[in-house]
Motif scaffolding. Structure first.
Motif, mmCIF file in Angstrom:
data_model
loop_
_atom_site.group_PDB
_atom_site.id
_atom_site.type_symbol
_atom_site.label_atom_id
_atom_site.label_comp_id
_atom_site.label_asym_id
_atom_site.label_seq_id
_atom_site.Cartn_x
_atom_site.Cartn_y
_atom_site.Cartn_z
ATOM 1 N N PHE A 295 0.838 -1.197 0.000
ATOM 2 C CA PHE A 295 0.000 0.000 0.000
ATOM 3 C C PHE A 295 0.873 1.248 0.000
ATOM 4 N N ASN A 296 0.527 2.192 -0.899
ATOM 5 C CA ASN A 296 1.247 3.452 -1.014
ATOM 6 C C ASN A 296 0.241 4.580 -0.808
ATOM 7 N N GLU A 297 0.473 5.365 0.217
ATOM 8 C CA GLU A 297 -0.466 6.444 0.545
ATOM 9 C C GLU A 297 -0.559 7.498 -0.544
ATOM 10 N N ASN A 298 0.421 7.558 -1.418
ATOM 11 C CA ASN A 298 0.427 8.576 -2.479
ATOM 12 C C ASN A 298 -0.378 8.157 -3.710
ATOM 13 N N VAL A 299 -0.919 6.948 -3.699
ATOM 14 C CA VAL A 299 -1.673 6.434 -4.854
ATOM 15 C C VAL A 299 -3.161 6.520 -4.537
ATOM 16 N N ASP A 300 -3.929 7.001 -5.510
ATOM 17 C CA ASP A 300 -5.390 7.054 -5.376
ATOM 18 C C ASP A 300 -5.949 5.763 -5.972
ATOM 19 N N TYR A 301 -6.140 4.758 -5.097
ATOM 20 C CA TYR A 301 -6.537 3.433 -5.579
ATOM 21 C C TYR A 301 -8.008 3.416 -6.003
ATOM 22 N N THR A 302 -8.283 2.527 -6.938
ATOM 23 C CA THR A 302 -9.656 2.289 -7.381
ATOM 24 C C THR A 302 -10.227 1.130 -6.576
ATOM 25 N N ASP A 303 -11.436 1.290 -6.086
ATOM 26 C CA ASP A 303 -12.074 0.222 -5.323
ATOM 27 C C ASP A 303 -12.577 -0.837 -6.302
ATOM 28 N N VAL A 304 -11.724 -1.778 -6.596
ATOM 29 C CA VAL A 304 -12.060 -2.777 -7.619
ATOM 30 C C VAL A 304 -13.151 -3.736 -7.135
ATOM 31 N N ASP A 305 -13.455 -3.761 -5.825
ATOM 32 C CA ASP A 305 -14.541 -4.624 -5.345
ATOM 33 C C ASP A 305 -15.889 -4.188 -5.902
ATOM 34 N N GLU A 306 -15.966 -2.944 -6.345
ATOM 35 C CA GLU A 306 -17.223 -2.439 -6.890
ATOM 36 C C GLU A 306 -17.314 -2.628 -8.413
ATOM 37 N N ILE A 307 -16.262 -3.160 -9.028
ATOM 38 C CA ILE A 307 -16.264 -3.387 -10.493
ATOM 39 C C ILE A 307 -16.659 -4.843 -10.742
ATOM 40 N N ALA A 308 -17.729 -5.024 -11.467
ATOM 41 C CA ALA A 308 -18.234 -6.386 -11.719
ATOM 42 C C ALA A 308 -17.497 -7.056 -12.875
ATOM 43 N N GLU A 321 -1.244 -0.398 -10.036
ATOM 44 C CA GLU A 321 0.129 -0.856 -9.822
ATOM 45 C C GLU A 321 1.128 0.058 -10.533
ATOM 46 N N ALA A 322 0.763 0.485 -11.758
ATOM 47 C CA ALA A 322 1.663 1.397 -12.486
ATOM 48 C C ALA A 322 1.798 2.712 -11.739
ATOM 49 N N GLU A 323 0.689 3.190 -11.208
ATOM 50 C CA GLU A 323 0.739 4.447 -10.448
ATOM 51 C C GLU A 323 1.558 4.279 -9.170
ATOM 52 N N ALA A 324 1.457 3.089 -8.529
ATOM 53 C CA ALA A 324 2.231 2.843 -7.311
ATOM 54 C C ALA A 324 3.725 2.804 -7.611
ATOM 55 N N VAL A 325 4.101 2.190 -8.756
ATOM 56 C CA VAL A 325 5.524 2.134 -9.123
ATOM 57 C C VAL A 325 6.046 3.540 -9.382
ATOM 58 N N ALA A 326 5.237 4.324 -10.073
ATOM 59 C CA ALA A 326 5.671 5.693 -10.378
ATOM 60 C C ALA A 326 5.758 6.546 -9.116
ATOM 61 N N ALA A 327 4.944 6.207 -8.132
ATOM 62 C CA ALA A 327 4.932 7.015 -6.907
ATOM 63 C C ALA A 327 6.021 6.602 -5.923
ATOM 64 N N GLU A 328 6.682 5.435 -6.200
ATOM 65 C CA GLU A 328 7.729 4.982 -5.281
ATOM 66 C C GLU A 328 8.882 5.986 -5.287
ATOM 67 N N PRO A 329 9.291 6.485 -4.162
ATOM 68 C CA PRO A 329 10.402 7.444 -4.130
ATOM 69 C C PRO A 329 11.721 6.727 -4.399
ATOM 70 N N GLU A 330 12.635 7.438 -5.025
ATOM 71 C CA GLU A 330 13.951 6.864 -5.277
ATOM 72 C C GLU A 330 14.675 6.687 -3.951
ATOM 73 N N PRO A 331 15.362 5.587 -3.817
ATOM 74 C CA PRO A 331 16.074 5.354 -2.553
ATOM 75 C C PRO A 331 17.173 6.393 -2.355
ATOM 76 N N GLU A 332 17.292 6.841 -1.164
ATOM 77 C CA GLU A 332 18.321 7.831 -0.860
ATOM 78 C C GLU A 332 19.677 7.158 -0.849
ATOM 79 N N PRO A 333 20.670 7.826 -1.416
ATOM 80 C CA PRO A 333 22.012 7.230 -1.418
ATOM 81 C C PRO A 333 22.542 7.092 0.007
ATOM 82 N N GLU A 334 23.272 6.004 0.173
ATOM 83 C CA GLU A 334 23.845 5.794 1.495
ATOM 84 C C GLU A 334 24.909 6.845 1.768
ATOM 85 N N PRO A 335 25.009 7.269 2.996
ATOM 86 C CA PRO A 335 26.024 8.294 3.297
ATOM 87 C C PRO A 335 27.434 7.743 3.075
ATOM 88 N N GLU A 336 28.297 8.575 2.535
ATOM 89 C CA GLU A 336 29.671 8.180 2.238
ATOM 90 C C GLU A 336 30.424 7.945 3.548
#
Length: 473
Positions: A295-308, A321-336
């Motif tokens: 679950f990604n809080e930044n994604v506006d999910y569709t309630d697929v239970d209501e789609i017949a 899922e595509a929106e969730a992948v796009a919303a995933e933040p890039e990992p921060e680089p590890e500190p040197e």
């Protein structure tokens, strides 16, 4: 105390004697009055007989009246003397004296008729006068005795009062001493703690169950099972693990609960009052179960239970899922990490160290992970073309990264100027650090000895291997 008792007894005895004396005196007075009454009766009878004699009879009657008056006055004065001893006695004496003078004058008056009767009346008056004088004397004596008794009582009362004061002082002193002793005993006595009274624990108020059916995947039967198992509120379900919740419903006879993994998360939103968050999370769920992607809080999910339609449902899931992948933040680089001392690697001096760090090789781990070619390329980029010991840097850096100081020391003894010898390094050989030998012949002899050790070690290893092969065969 004994003196006080003796004084009390003496006072009682004296009071008894005084009472006895007063009783005797009163009895004497009563007896005297009765005698005078008898005489008065006889005088009245004589007066009646002499009434016919005229003036002599009148004179006799007059004498009788005076006698009676004297007797009455005497009786009244005697009674008054009981109340006022000294004044009454004086008054009585005066009255008797006056009565005596009057009686004598009347008696001496010459008469011609009833001489005998008058004479007997005069004798009676004289007897009365004598009785009155005796009564006066007795009254005086009684008054004096009573006065002495009163004075004695007053003295005894004052003495008793003084004794009482002394006794009160002694009692007060004794009481003060007793109180002081009690206080001292209380101070010296160890304090005894009262036994602790256990306060009964308050019975917690019964919790009002929440509407658990608001959690997707929980129906009436599962809700009743959770309440019966001790999970009546959103907060308790949010604090429970999936295994605990499954065990709770299984204990009530429910074996199938596919959405149990999401109950705690949904209950957390409800306990926090986050209705918007709950709605978004339930849109993400499919039949109360989580999707493949987290679950990604930044994604506006569709309630697929209501789609017949199945195709439309699949398309909606793919879009989410595509929106969730796009919303995933890039990992921060590890500190040197902090740069390490690369000069501990044999064959690296200050210039090479600076070049390697500039190329990004700042730690032992980075140097150990690089190949010889990568290290030489980094040096060439920095303008360094000659680095004969580069082949051994990776192995030395690995020993440093692992913290194997003894292994590093043995390997560096094997190296000559940071380079490998003709034979390969063997851990079982105790190499001589020939870099510390200045004499060429001594250095050559040490090298030859190390080579012999290495050959012997290799021979032992070969023999061991052959023996093992034979045994195996």
């Amino acid at each position: 105390m004994g003196w006080f008792i003796a004084q009390s007894l003496a006072f009682i005895i004296i009071a008894a004697l005084i009472g006895l004396a007063i009783g005797i005196w009163i009895g004497w007075l009563v007896w005297g009055r009765r005698s005078r009454g008898k005489h008065a009766t006889e005088k009245a009878e004589a007066a009646r007989l002499a009434a016919e004699s005229g003036s002599a009879t009148k004179k006799a009657t007059k004498a009788k009246g005076k006698g009676k008056g004297s007797v009455a006055e005497k009786a009244g004065e005697a009674e008054k003397a009981d109340a006022e001893p000294v004044p009454a006695a004086v008054a009585t004496g005066a009255a008797v004296a006056a009565a005596g003078s009057d009686g004598s004058d009347e008696t001496d008056t010459p008469t011609t008729v009833g001489t005998d009767t008058a004479a007997s009346d005069a004798d009676a008056a004289s007897d009365d006068t004598a009785d009155s004088e005796a009564e006066v004397e007795a009254a005086k004596s009684a008054v004096v005795a009573e006065a002495e008794a009163v004075a004695r009582k007053a003295a005894e009362a004052r003495a008793a009062k003084a004794d009482a004061k002394d006794g009160a002082k002694d009692e007060a002193g004794t009481k003060a001493e007793a109180e002081a002793a009690v206080a001292a005993a209380a101070v010296e006595a160890p304090a005894v703690e009262a036994p602790a009274v256990e306060t009964p624990a308050e019975t917690p108020a019964a919790e009002t169950p929440d509407d658990l059916r608001r959690i997707e995947g929980i129906g009436p039967k599962i809700a009743s099972a959770l309440v019966a198992a001790g999970y009546p509120t959103y907060a308790k379900i949010a604090a429970a693990s999936e295994d605990e919740l499954r065990e709770a419903v299984a204990g009530q006879g429910i074996k199938f609960a596919p959405a149990a993994a999401s109950w705690a998360d949904q209950a957390k939103y409800l306990a926090d009052g986050d209705e918007a968050g709950l709605q978004e999370f339930q849109d993400y769920l499919v039949g109360g179960q989580e999707r493949r992607a987290k679950f990604n809080e930044n994604v506006d999910y569709t309630d697929v239970d209501e789609i017949a339609d199945a195709d439309a449902k699949a398309a909606a899931l793919a879009a989410d899922e595509a929106e969730a992948v796009a919303a995933e933040p890039e990992p921060e680089p590890e500190p040197e990490p902090e740069p390490q001392d690369l000069r501990r690697i044999e064959g690296i001096g200050p210039k090479i160290e600076a070049t390697l760090q500039a190329a990004g090789y700042t730690t032992y781990a980075k140097v150990a992970a690089a190949s010889e070619a990568e290290l030489r390329e980094a040096l060439a980029t920095g303008g360094i073309k000659f680095a004969p010991a580069a082949a051994s840097w990776g192995e030395q850096a690995q020993l440093l990264a692992d913290g194997d100081e003894s292994g590093l020391q043995e390997f560096q003894d094997y190296l000559i100027g940071g380079q490998d010898r003709a034979s390969k390094f063997k851990e079982s050989v105790d190499y001589t650090d020939v870099d510390e030998i200045a004499d060429a012949d001594a250095k050559a002899a040490a090298l030859a000895a190390d080579e012999a050790k290495a050959a012997a070690a290799e021979g032992d290893a070969g023999a061991t291997g052959a023996t093992g092969s034979e045994v195996k065969a």
